[in-house]
Design a protein around this motif. Sequence first.
Motif, PDB file in Angstrom:
ATOM      1  N   GLY A   1       0.822  -1.210   0.000  1.00 53.05           N
ATOM      2  CA  GLY A   1       0.000   0.000   0.000  1.00 53.05           C
ATOM      3  C   GLY A   1       0.852   1.256   0.000  1.00 53.05           C
ATOM      4  O   GLY A   1       0.567   2.211  -0.720  1.00 53.05           O
TER       5      GLY A   1
ATOM      6  N   TYR B   1      -5.113   0.372   1.964  1.00 50.66           N
ATOM      7  CA  TYR B   1      -4.933   0.717   0.563  1.00 50.66           C
ATOM      8  C   TYR B   1      -4.332  -0.463  -0.204  1.00 50.66           C
ATOM      9  O   TYR B   1      -4.786  -0.794  -1.301  1.00 50.66           O
TER      10      TYR B   1
ATOM     11  N   CYS C   1      -6.356  -2.308  -3.174  1.00 47.18           N
ATOM     12  CA  CYS C   1      -5.737  -2.333  -4.503  1.00 47.18           C
ATOM     13  C   CYS C   1      -5.548  -3.765  -5.002  1.00 47.18           C
ATOM     14  O   CYS C   1      -5.743  -4.040  -6.188  1.00 47.18           O
TER      15      CYS C   1
ATOM     16  N   ARG D   1       1.125   6.787  -6.671  1.00 41.81           N
ATOM     17  CA  ARG D   1      -0.060   7.596  -6.977  1.00 41.81           C
ATOM     18  C   ARG D   1       0.094   9.041  -6.525  1.00 41.81           C
ATOM     19  O   ARG D   1      -0.510   9.942  -7.097  1.00 41.81           O
TER      20      ARG D   1
ATOM     21  N   LEU E   1      -8.898  -4.967  -6.109  1.00 37.04           N
ATOM     22  CA  LEU E   1      -9.240  -4.249  -7.339  1.00 37.04           C
ATOM     23  C   LEU E   1      -8.475  -4.812  -8.534  1.00 37.04           C
ATOM     24  O   LEU E   1      -9.051  -5.018  -9.610  1.00 37.04           O
ATOM     25  N   ASP E   2      -7.211  -5.097  -8.356  1.00 36.06           N
ATOM     26  CA  ASP E   2      -6.417  -5.696  -9.432  1.00 36.06           C
ATOM     27  C   ASP E   2      -7.014  -7.025  -9.875  1.00 36.06           C
ATOM     28  O   ASP E   2      -7.125  -7.296 -11.074  1.00 36.06           O
TER      29      ASP E   2
ATOM     30  N   ARG F   1       2.338   1.706  -3.463  1.00 39.26           N
ATOM     31  CA  ARG F   1       1.322   2.182  -4.408  1.00 39.26           C
ATOM     32  C   ARG F   1       0.957   3.640  -4.148  1.00 39.26           C
ATOM     33  O   ARG F   1       0.761   4.405  -5.090  1.00 39.26           O
TER      34      ARG F   1
ATOM     35  N   TYR G   1     -14.744  -0.035  -5.500  1.00 38.87           N
ATOM     36  CA  TYR G   1     -13.367  -0.212  -5.015  1.00 38.87           C
ATOM     37  C   TYR G   1     -12.462   0.921  -5.511  1.00 38.87           C
ATOM     38  O   TYR G   1     -11.585   1.378  -4.783  1.00 38.87           O
ATOM     39  N   GLU G   2     -12.681   1.375  -6.734  1.00 37.21           N
ATOM     40  CA  GLU G   2     -11.914   2.520  -7.240  1.00 37.21           C
ATOM     41  C   GLU G   2     -12.200   3.760  -6.398  1.00 37.21           C
ATOM     42  O   GLU G   2     -11.284   4.528  -6.072  1.00 37.21           O
TER      43      GLU G   2
ATOM     44  N   CYS H   1     -10.335   3.519  -3.133  1.00 37.33           N
ATOM     45  CA  CYS H   1      -8.925   3.883  -3.329  1.00 37.33           C
ATOM     46  C   CYS H   1      -8.756   5.398  -3.333  1.00 37.33           C
ATOM     47  O   CYS H   1      -7.859   5.940  -2.673  1.00 37.33           O
ATOM     48  N   THR H   2      -9.620   6.080  -4.057  1.00 39.19           N
ATOM     49  CA  THR H   2      -9.559   7.541  -4.135  1.00 39.19           C
ATOM     50  C   THR H   2      -9.782   8.173  -2.763  1.00 39.19           C
ATOM     51  O   THR H   2      -9.094   9.133  -2.398  1.00 39.19           O
TER      52      THR H   2
ATOM     53  N   GLU I   1      -6.634   7.721  -0.688  1.00 43.24           N
ATOM     54  CA  GLU I   1      -5.613   8.657  -1.159  1.00 43.24           C
ATOM     55  C   GLU I   1      -5.872  10.062  -0.593  1.00 43.24           C
ATOM     56  O   GLU I   1      -4.946  10.721  -0.110  1.00 43.24           O
TER      57      GLU I   1
END
Length: 93
Positions: free
Chosen positions: A18, A50, A54, A25, A57-58, A21, A74-75, A78-79, A82
């Motif tokens: 995480g 995270y 991720c 990002r 999500l992958d 990543r 899920y996207e 992630c946002t 972040e």
Amino acid sequence: MARKEGVARIAGRAAEQGLARLMMRLPATRGTIRAAAASDPDLGEMCSAYGEVCAVLDRMRRDRASDPAIVAEYESICTEIEAEVLLTLLGEN
């Protein structure tokens, strides 16, 4: 005891992934995020979450049968993570 160490190792791996990543990002934070994650347990937990989100999500993106609404959710998660990390780094959280 071995089970507990195994769980900690998995959680640690998710946190490392995480963190990596997040640094990709959020490149402007690379210098501070690593140090902050090491000293702030809450930020460490965000990195772990995270990494886990991720990873899921992958897997969903590779699986063509995945529900697009779930992928979008899920996207969004992630946002949100972040944004939360940025707020934490700015001291606004």
